[in-house]
Design an enzyme around this catalytic site. Structure first.
Site, PDB file in Angstrom:
ATOM      1  N   HIS A  41       8.531   2.989  82.339  1.00  0.00           N
ATOM      2  CA  HIS A  41       7.313   2.277  81.953  1.00  0.00           C
ATOM      3  C   HIS A  41       6.902   2.625  80.526  1.00  0.00           C
ATOM      4  O   HIS A  41       5.902   3.289  80.308  1.00  0.00           O
ATOM      5  CB  HIS A  41       6.186   2.617  82.934  1.00  0.00           C
ATOM      6  CG  HIS A  41       6.384   1.964  84.268  1.00  0.00           C
ATOM      7  ND1 HIS A  41       6.017   2.540  85.442  1.00  0.00           N
ATOM      8  CD2 HIS A  41       6.919   0.764  84.595  1.00  0.00           C
ATOM      9  CE1 HIS A  41       6.315   1.728  86.444  1.00  0.00           C
ATOM     10  NE2 HIS A  41       6.868   0.649  85.956  1.00  0.00           N
ATOM     11  N   THR A  80       6.406  10.142  93.233  1.00  0.00           N
ATOM     12  CA  THR A  80       6.608  11.412  92.523  1.00  0.00           C
ATOM     13  C   THR A  80       5.643  11.628  91.366  1.00  0.00           C
ATOM     14  O   THR A  80       5.562  12.727  90.832  1.00  0.00           O
ATOM     15  CB  THR A  80       8.038  11.477  91.941  1.00  0.00           C
ATOM     16  OG1 THR A  80       8.230  10.319  91.134  1.00  0.00           O
ATOM     17  CG2 THR A  80       9.076  11.540  93.030  1.00  0.00           C
ATOM     18  N   SER A 119       2.314   5.508  85.885  1.00  0.00           N
ATOM     19  CA  SER A 119       1.482   6.256  86.819  1.00  0.00           C
ATOM     20  C   SER A 119       1.220   7.688  86.327  1.00  0.00           C
ATOM     21  O   SER A 119       0.090   8.161  86.320  1.00  0.00           O
ATOM     22  CB  SER A 119       2.195   6.256  88.174  1.00  0.00           C
ATOM     23  OG  SER A 119       1.615   7.149  89.037  1.00  0.00           O
ATOM     24  N   GLU A 167       8.558   2.371  92.616  1.00  0.00           N
ATOM     25  CA  GLU A 167       9.060   3.576  93.292  1.00  0.00           C
ATOM     26  C   GLU A 167       8.539   3.653  94.725  1.00  0.00           C
ATOM     27  O   GLU A 167       9.300   3.966  95.650  1.00  0.00           O
ATOM     28  CB  GLU A 167       8.652   4.831  92.517  1.00  0.00           C
ATOM     29  CG  GLU A 167       9.286   6.078  93.105  1.00  0.00           C
ATOM     30  CD  GLU A 167       8.683   7.355  92.568  1.00  0.00           C
ATOM     31  OE1 GLU A 167       8.549   7.492  91.340  1.00  0.00           O
ATOM     32  OE2 GLU A 167       8.333   8.218  93.387  1.00  0.00           O
ATOM     33  N   CYS A 193      16.524   8.509  89.721  1.00  0.00           N
ATOM     34  CA  CYS A 193      16.352   9.941  89.462  1.00  0.00           C
ATOM     35  C   CYS A 193      16.611  10.761  90.728  1.00  0.00           C
ATOM     36  O   CYS A 193      16.227  10.368  91.836  1.00  0.00           O
ATOM     37  CB  CYS A 193      14.926  10.178  88.979  1.00  0.00           C
ATOM     38  SG  CYS A 193      14.564  11.914  88.707  1.00  0.00           S
TER      39      CYS A 193
HETATM   40  S1  SF4 Z   1       8.809  11.398  86.614  1.00  0.00           S
HETATM   41 FE1  SF4 Z   1      10.015  12.808  87.924  1.00  0.00          FE
HETATM   42  S2  SF4 Z   1      10.883  11.517  89.530  1.00  0.00           S
HETATM   43 FE2  SF4 Z   1      10.198  10.148  87.883  1.00  0.00          FE
HETATM   44  S3  SF4 Z   1      12.021   9.894  86.590  1.00  0.00           S
HETATM   45 FE3  SF4 Z   1      10.869  11.618  85.747  1.00  0.00          FE
HETATM   46  S4  SF4 Z   1      11.777  13.454  86.673  1.00  0.00           S
HETATM   47 FE4  SF4 Z   1      12.407  11.685  87.903  1.00  0.00          FE
END
Ligand code: SF4
Length: 413
Positions: free
Chosen positions: A87, A250, A318, A179, A149
């Site tokens: 994003h 996450t 987010s 997600e 990820c």
């Molecule tokens: S914020 Fe956390 S879960 Fe999301 S891509 Fe980055 S490391 Fe991975």
């Protein structure tokens, strides 16, 4: 081409070769200098403090690397991205410039993959795609480069285990976020798998009141109607809230997710008693370590808040929204989508003043203190360092300060 050769999730071994190019596009000499000086530096009458953890996380780093590798690996193919790779408008713009096309979802979050052929290459984003979308793409037979990820995969496994064991996954997240949708879809690996997505404590409270049968709780039908869009088809509070497992997107605020988990646990204790509550409730912290570290870093910074806090990152990001929300509780905070929100000519800043990703932007002209002041800076996990450096250069320019950085690529546009 064999089936195995159409699915890649470990890159193409071009990382080393492309590193100088990627660094040149996303690094910042100014940011590196501040970091090297202990995350603090002074420019004229502006003291700058950087959060100890900020910007690109390991998942985003990897997704961006894979996208560059894909472009170099398949120069003659059409390359698509499902949604946004991350994003961040600047990074997504670069993807477009490299010839990657975006496939955006409709209002219902559905993607139209019908124009794709097996000759095409499709990149899956860091936050993953739903099982349905993944299977549709496998059916097309195109080449898939999966950048999901590892921390997201970790959550998926947890949610899958809830479904396997007959627990409804209660996911703290936004039901429209890619997600959360992808995570929720993991329950469909089991015929009776169920999920419900709760946005915040208020929504979690509706579930808790029902579970504990508190006075005034919504009826079975009312609760099902409230979560119609945010739960698996046929969600039946009576049957589906008897056993629940908690997980989260996450990038939510760790404390909020934890508080929601505890409230649900309390409700189970009220309903089934302390001895039996454990049979009805499971929990697992699924905030990723990168999100946690960035939140911890601003929390540490806010023990002695700067006069002005700048938070840089996409408005639909987010984790960036949550960083800004945290900072707002302590100091004047400006969440900007990009360095371009800071206008050197007028000295103004365009920013989003609220947590809601869709909140209207505001423009402030007198936002910088008159005399010497301290400026705190952080950035979401999808913000490249060069955009942080550019934002700082713009703020310093408004004050008539030019950072002394020979050979720097930091610039204001
Ligand atoms: S914020 Fe956390 S879960 Fe999301 S891509 Fe980055 S490391 Fe991975």
């Amino acid at each position: 081409m064999t089936v195995e050769q159409t699915y890649f999730r470990k890159g193409f071994g071009l990382k080393k070769e492309l590193k100088p190019l990627i660094d040149a596009e996303y690094q910042s000499a100014l940011v590196e200098r501040i970091r090297a000086r202990g995350y603090a530096d002074t420019f004229g009458d502006v003291s700058v403090r950087l959060a100890q953890e900020f910007g690109f996380c390991y998942g985003v780093d990897r997704a961006v690397d894979y996208a560059y590798e894909t472009v170099h690996k398949f120069p003659d193919r059409r390359i698509y991205l499902v949604g946004e790779i991350i994003h961040n408008p600047h990074v997504n713009q670069r993807m477009t410039e490299m010839g990657i096309s975006f496939i955006y979802p409709d209002d219902q979050g559905c993607f139209d993959f019908s124009p794709l052929t097996e000759e095409d290459v499709v990149i899956l984003p860091a936050f993953g795609v739903t099982i349905h979308d993944f299977e549709t793409l496998r059916g097309v037979g195109c080449i898939l480069v999966d950048t999901t990820c590892g921390s997201v995969l970790h959550v998926w496994k947890r949610v899958e285990s809830y479904a396997r064991d007959g627990f409804t996954a209660v996911i703290h997240g936004k039901y429209t976020h890619e997600e959360s949708r992808a995570t929720a879809s993991q329950v469909t690996r089991y015929e009776d798998g169920k999920y419900v997505i709760v946005r915040d404590m208020d929504e979690a409270g509706l579930l808790c009141d029902y579970i504990a049968r508190r006075p005034g709780h919504l009826s079975r039908e009312e609760l099902a109607a409230h979560f119609q869009q945010k739960a698996s088809p046929g969600f039946d509070p009576e049957a589906d809230l008897a056993h629940v497992g908690v997980a989260n997107q996450t990038t939510m605020l760790a404390n909020d997710s934890m508080a929601i988990g505890m409230k649900i646990q309390e409700a189970m204790v009220e309903r089934y008693g302390p001895e039996r509550a454990g049979e009805h409730y499971r929990s697992f912290g699924t905030i990723c370590s990168a999100t946690q570290e960035r939140q911890d870093a601003v929390a540490a910074m806010m023990t002695s808040p700067p006069d002005v806090m700048l938070v840089i990152g996409g408005y639909n990001s987010s984790n960036t929204n949550h960083l800004a929300h945290l900072c707002r509780q302590y100091t004047r905070t400006f969440h900007v989508e990009d360095a371009g929100c800071i206008d050197i000519d007028t000295g103004s800043i365009r920013h989003k003043p609220e947590l809601d990703p869709d909140a209207d932007q505001a423009t402030d002209f007198d936002w910088l203190p008159e005399g010497p002041f301290e400026l705190g800076i952080t950035a979401g996990a999808s913000t490249p360092n060069n955009k942080i450096g550019e934002a700082l250069v713009r703020i310093l320019s408004i004050r008539g300060i030019e950072p002394d950085l020979p050979g720097s690529t930091d610039r204001t546009a």
